[in-house]
Motif scaffolding. Sequence first.
Motif, PDB file in Angstrom:
ATOM      1  N   ARG A 138       0.796  -1.260   0.057  1.00  0.00           N
ATOM      2  CA  ARG A 138      -0.043   0.054  -0.198  1.00  0.00           C
ATOM      3  C   ARG A 138       0.848   1.333   0.022  1.00  0.00           C
ATOM      4  O   ARG A 138       0.545   2.241  -0.684  1.00  0.00           O
ATOM      5  N   GLY A 139       1.781   1.127   0.775  1.00  0.00           N
ATOM      6  CA  GLY A 139       2.872   2.555   0.687  1.00  0.00           C
ATOM      7  C   GLY A 139       3.578   2.697  -0.613  1.00  0.00           C
ATOM      8  O   GLY A 139       3.699   3.819  -0.941  1.00  0.00           O
ATOM      9  N   PHE A 146       2.143   1.716  -3.365  1.00  0.00           N
ATOM     10  CA  PHE A 146       1.273   2.478  -4.482  1.00  0.00           C
ATOM     11  C   PHE A 146       1.238   3.791  -4.135  1.00  0.00           C
ATOM     12  O   PHE A 146       0.860   4.624  -5.259  1.00  0.00           O
ATOM     13  N   ILE A 147       0.977   4.282  -2.923  1.00  0.00           N
ATOM     14  CA  ILE A 147       0.832   5.766  -2.749  1.00  0.00           C
ATOM     15  C   ILE A 147       2.191   6.540  -3.086  1.00  0.00           C
ATOM     16  O   ILE A 147       1.789   7.482  -3.849  1.00  0.00           O
ATOM     17  N   GLN A 148       3.333   6.017  -2.924  1.00  0.00           N
ATOM     18  CA  GLN A 148       4.385   6.774  -3.505  1.00  0.00           C
ATOM     19  C   GLN A 148       4.674   6.491  -4.934  1.00  0.00           C
ATOM     20  O   GLN A 148       4.966   7.667  -5.769  1.00  0.00           O
ATOM     21  N   ALA A 149       4.187   5.650  -5.714  1.00  0.00           N
ATOM     22  CA  ALA A 149       3.915   5.457  -7.053  1.00  0.00           C
ATOM     23  C   ALA A 149       3.415   6.508  -7.778  1.00  0.00           C
ATOM     24  O   ALA A 149       3.461   7.151  -8.499  1.00  0.00           O
ATOM     25  N   GLU A 150       2.087   6.634  -7.057  1.00  0.00           N
ATOM     26  CA  GLU A 150       0.920   7.702  -7.474  1.00  0.00           C
ATOM     27  C   GLU A 150       1.811   9.247  -7.516  1.00  0.00           C
ATOM     28  O   GLU A 150       1.782   9.786  -8.405  1.00  0.00           O
ATOM     29  N   ARG A 151       2.298   9.278  -6.222  1.00  0.00           N
ATOM     30  CA  ARG A 151       2.871  10.705  -6.231  1.00  0.00           C
ATOM     31  C   ARG A 151       4.085  10.990  -7.312  1.00  0.00           C
ATOM     32  O   ARG A 151       4.043  11.991  -7.834  1.00  0.00           O
ATOM     33  N   ASP A 152       4.743  10.012  -7.220  1.00  0.00           N
ATOM     34  CA  ASP A 152       6.085   9.965  -8.243  1.00  0.00           C
ATOM     35  C   ASP A 152       5.635  10.064  -9.576  1.00  0.00           C
ATOM     36  O   ASP A 152       6.383  11.053 -10.611  1.00  0.00           O
ATOM     37  N   THR A 153       4.623   9.500  -9.884  1.00  0.00           N
ATOM     38  CA  THR A 153       4.209   9.347 -11.383  1.00  0.00           C
ATOM     39  C   THR A 153       3.498  10.724 -11.956  1.00  0.00           C
ATOM     40  O   THR A 153       3.694  11.320 -12.710  1.00  0.00           O
ATOM     41  N   ALA A 154       2.767  11.301 -11.103  1.00  0.00           N
ATOM     42  CA  ALA A 154       2.231  12.681 -11.070  1.00  0.00           C
ATOM     43  C   ALA A 154       3.354  13.652 -11.086  1.00  0.00           C
ATOM     44  O   ALA A 154       3.346  14.638 -12.053  1.00  0.00           O
ATOM     45  N   HIS A 163      -6.703   0.675  -8.095  1.00  0.00           N
ATOM     46  CA  HIS A 163      -5.571  -0.125  -8.040  1.00  0.00           C
ATOM     47  C   HIS A 163      -5.828  -1.390  -8.561  1.00  0.00           C
ATOM     48  O   HIS A 163      -7.268  -1.976  -8.205  1.00  0.00           O
ATOM     49  N   PRO A 164      -5.120  -1.951  -9.633  1.00  0.00           N
ATOM     50  CA  PRO A 164      -5.375  -3.561  -9.656  1.00  0.00           C
ATOM     51  C   PRO A 164      -5.335  -4.429  -8.375  1.00  0.00           C
ATOM     52  O   PRO A 164      -4.393  -4.137  -7.582  1.00  0.00           O
ATOM     53  N   ARG A 201      10.431  -0.269  -4.747  1.00  0.00           N
ATOM     54  CA  ARG A 201       9.217  -0.730  -4.577  1.00  0.00           C
ATOM     55  C   ARG A 201       8.291   0.060  -5.379  1.00  0.00           C
ATOM     56  O   ARG A 201       7.389  -0.477  -6.026  1.00  0.00           O
ATOM     57  N   PRO A 202       8.111   1.633  -5.121  1.00  0.00           N
ATOM     58  CA  PRO A 202       7.165   2.343  -5.844  1.00  0.00           C
ATOM     59  C   PRO A 202       7.450   2.319  -7.418  1.00  0.00           C
ATOM     60  O   PRO A 202       6.742   2.120  -8.245  1.00  0.00           O
ATOM     61  N   GLY A 203       8.644   2.107  -7.779  1.00  0.00           N
ATOM     62  CA  GLY A 203       9.156   1.995  -9.197  1.00  0.00           C
ATOM     63  C   GLY A 203       8.729   0.558  -9.762  1.00  0.00           C
ATOM     64  O   GLY A 203       8.071   0.586 -11.238  1.00  0.00           O
ATOM     65  N   ILE A 204       8.855  -0.426  -9.136  1.00  0.00           N
ATOM     66  CA  ILE A 204       8.366  -1.682  -9.515  1.00  0.00           C
ATOM     67  C   ILE A 204       6.641  -1.685  -9.839  1.00  0.00           C
ATOM     68  O   ILE A 204       6.063  -2.259 -10.829  1.00  0.00           O
TER      69      ILE A 204
END
Length: 197
Positions: free
Chosen positions: A44-45, A47-55, A98-99, A141-144
């Motif tokens: 879950r963490g 996913f949260i960071q991946a969303e921030r970084d992608t934005a 999220h999938p 992990r967020p990158g993955i």
Amino acid sequence: MILRLPLILIFLVTLGGCALAKGPQQAPQQATQDCDAKQSILIRGAFIQAERDTAAAIAFLDANPNHEHVRTWLGAGDTGKARARLVATLERLRPGRHPPWNCSPQLCGGRSVFGIASLTRGTITLCPMFFNALNEGFDSRPGIIVHEVSHLAAGTQDIAYGRTAAMALARKQPDRAGINADNLEYFVEMLPGPARR
């Protein structure tokens, strides 16, 4: 008047059903098969960071289309394919979109991989290597999560794996770099300092 009211209600219910069927659909509650409590927190963490970084990556690309970081991972020239895939990925990284995921090591098949996106099931399997990854840097992990979700959300491919191959792809075939999952992953997770947060 009494006959029209039910028809109007049927019309509204039908219209609402069509809108849901044609519009973006909510993903089902995330599966956490074989994930223990600690793994679930890490996922879950991530996913949260991946969303921030992608934005942040999309904003960076829009503001700096000729930046060295853009050329390194996405190549020179038109980055429209990459941007479109980042936007599609971001939408699936949003809360409630999220999938489903699982932590079934058997699905990893003993391979040395971080995760596997199943296009047929629309799920992500997070392998033991994912949980050994860090929260920052290459193959974080967020990158993955960005990498695997981009397969499901944006139809990215695994044309080239790893940093060296991804940089070479961006240099030699920038049109293909925009559809390679590792190129998008590295572009997102390695944003220059202030742009990242």
